[in-house]
Design an enzyme around this catalytic site. Sequence first.
Site, PDB file in Angstrom:
ATOM      1  N   ASP A 259       0.815  -1.213   0.000  1.00  0.00           N
ATOM      2  CA  ASP A 259       0.000   0.000   0.000  1.00  0.00           C
ATOM      3  C   ASP A 259       0.852   1.270   0.000  1.00  0.00           C
ATOM      4  O   ASP A 259       1.785   1.398   0.795  1.00  0.00           O
ATOM      5  CB  ASP A 259      -0.896  -0.012   1.245  1.00  0.00           C
ATOM      6  CG  ASP A 259      -1.732   1.248   1.384  1.00  0.00           C
ATOM      7  OD1 ASP A 259      -2.601   1.471   0.526  1.00  0.00           O
ATOM      8  OD2 ASP A 259      -1.483   2.016   2.337  1.00  0.00           O
ATOM      9  N   GLU A 296       1.348  -0.172  -4.964  1.00  0.00           N
ATOM     10  CA  GLU A 296       0.602   1.076  -5.179  1.00  0.00           C
ATOM     11  C   GLU A 296       1.620   2.189  -4.982  1.00  0.00           C
ATOM     12  O   GLU A 296       2.215   2.304  -3.905  1.00  0.00           O
ATOM     13  CB  GLU A 296      -0.544   1.240  -4.188  1.00  0.00           C
ATOM     14  CG  GLU A 296      -1.307   2.544  -4.427  1.00  0.00           C
ATOM     15  CD  GLU A 296      -2.196   2.955  -3.263  1.00  0.00           C
ATOM     16  OE1 GLU A 296      -3.100   3.778  -3.491  1.00  0.00           O
ATOM     17  OE2 GLU A 296      -1.972   2.498  -2.128  1.00  0.00           O
TER      18      GLU A 296
END
Length: 600
Positions: A259, A296
């Site tokens: 993330d 990401e």
Amino acid sequence: MSNFEYTFGPQLRANGETRFRLWAPSVQAASVVIGETAYPLHAMANGWYEADVHCPPGTRYCFETVGEDGGTLRFADPASHAQAGGVHCDSIVVDPGAYQWRNTQWKGRPWQEAVLYELHVGAFGGFAGVAKRLPQLAELGITAIELMPIAEFPGKHNWGYDGVLPYAPDSSYGTPEQLKALIDDAHDLGLMVFLDVVYNHFGPDGNYLSAYAKPFFRNDVNTPWGQAIDFRQQQVSDFFIENALYWLREFRFDGLRFDAVHAIAEQGWLQVMGRRIREVVASDSPADRHVHLVLEHDGNAAHLLGNTAQAPFNAQWNDDGHHALHVLLTGEHDHYYRNYSEETAQKLARCLAEGFVYQGEAIPTTNEPRGEPSAYLPPSAFVLFLQNHDQIGNRAFGERLRTLARPSALRAATALLLLSPQIPLLFMGEEFGATQPFLYFTDHSPELAQAVRDGRRQEFAAFEAFADPAQREKIPDPNAEATFEQSIPEEGRDACAWRDWMRELLALRQARLVPQFADCHALGACVIGDSAVAARWKLRDGTVLALAANLSKTEINVKLDAIAKTGGADLLFETEGALQALGNDLLPADSFIALLEPAA
């Protein structure tokens, strides 16, 4: 087999003892507390404390430290493998060999076969609830489920990005053994399982690292969540690398999604982490085991992608592609969508041909450059989506595209998503056209809940629709039970029609395209209308996949040879009447067509 050993977390010994270890360089003394007894941990080099204590699996424990000021503190093991009920409860000694795996020969699936399905474990009823959904997902054509973060978080409900104990599956979802059973069930059905992990910050409640391990954080760099984690420290680096390996080795996850890694100050650490993961997994797994690492990264860091020693990650979430498609489908141009509101079709064409839209150009909202050249990468280096937890849940009211876009346009965009060579991702409920929102939800203590509520509403002050404070007060309270309950997707009357649409597209993808996606490369993409694009890719066997989508309300004039460059192309898929209309040099409103051109 490798000689790899974990340095964090409790380790069972052959003699019935458990070795407890704690990195606490900022304390005078440390103990492990079991029941009413505190067992001293012995001071070791470099801030480590450890002791072997005779205790079986299932034993509850916590750590106690004496700080530099003489004060005491009790807290859960930062590398706890399970909790007795929450972040402030005791940790539990877990026997990693207690679960007997059925699928001992499972080696995963090649990356080009991935069709990802992102889900929130709590919304599905915990690990056991997710397991019940697997047969339906496999029958649909999904090949991989991706769990939003499961690390132990405060309260009953949370997106997972407030996790504070990254080694412990949240106790509200089930036990470590139930998580392993879920993964075994998925592998029974040929489904890969991915996990979303958060290494850029800890949640705001239950993390005590700064009290006993001050070097864990940097004093000179701040993030939206507070002090930056200091990955320059070897112990900090090991903590997170071992966490990634823990999920891949002990739970047999097939891949990880990292993330918001753009928020990590030491960007070079990403390559260190990726390489180390690859090295350890390769040394103690079958040579043909497939493990996939996905980023990401808001910086469009193309240099990290390639599954090599220097570029150890398979792919990155393609926010650029999502944003361009979202603007075409909804007409929205607030906030970051403003970066895609002009020449949107051109931006989508670049995404299909080259991966990222922004490859070093300045973005309008900040006038700062973003991204790196990406045209050299294969299409499989990009994960494309129309919806995900961020792009729905970070809206004030969590609206799904079903409530924002014309259904016919959404179906055409879905066909483009599922038949393009980029790796497609669906968000839970998307497969049956769910209309329920997916809202941002938490379950914090009253004081923290108020701060989160106020902060959430203030985030939208920059949006024109929420410039009035009275409008911001209408944004759902993240801490309300109803906010979580409203976010659970339910099937509507047209669920079967949407599911049939998805099933047909995914069956075509797996049968006709996936075998040819290896060594696939783009031949180019072009704009054929204000909201219409065409793109072509050369496949492994020399055939060419040609796709065209018109996401506008009106038909456009376009010749067939603007889409398929050679004669004799076979129809792979069309929305109703698309091929016939092309015979009259037209492409209907809200339409899509896929053709296969013969090898030259």
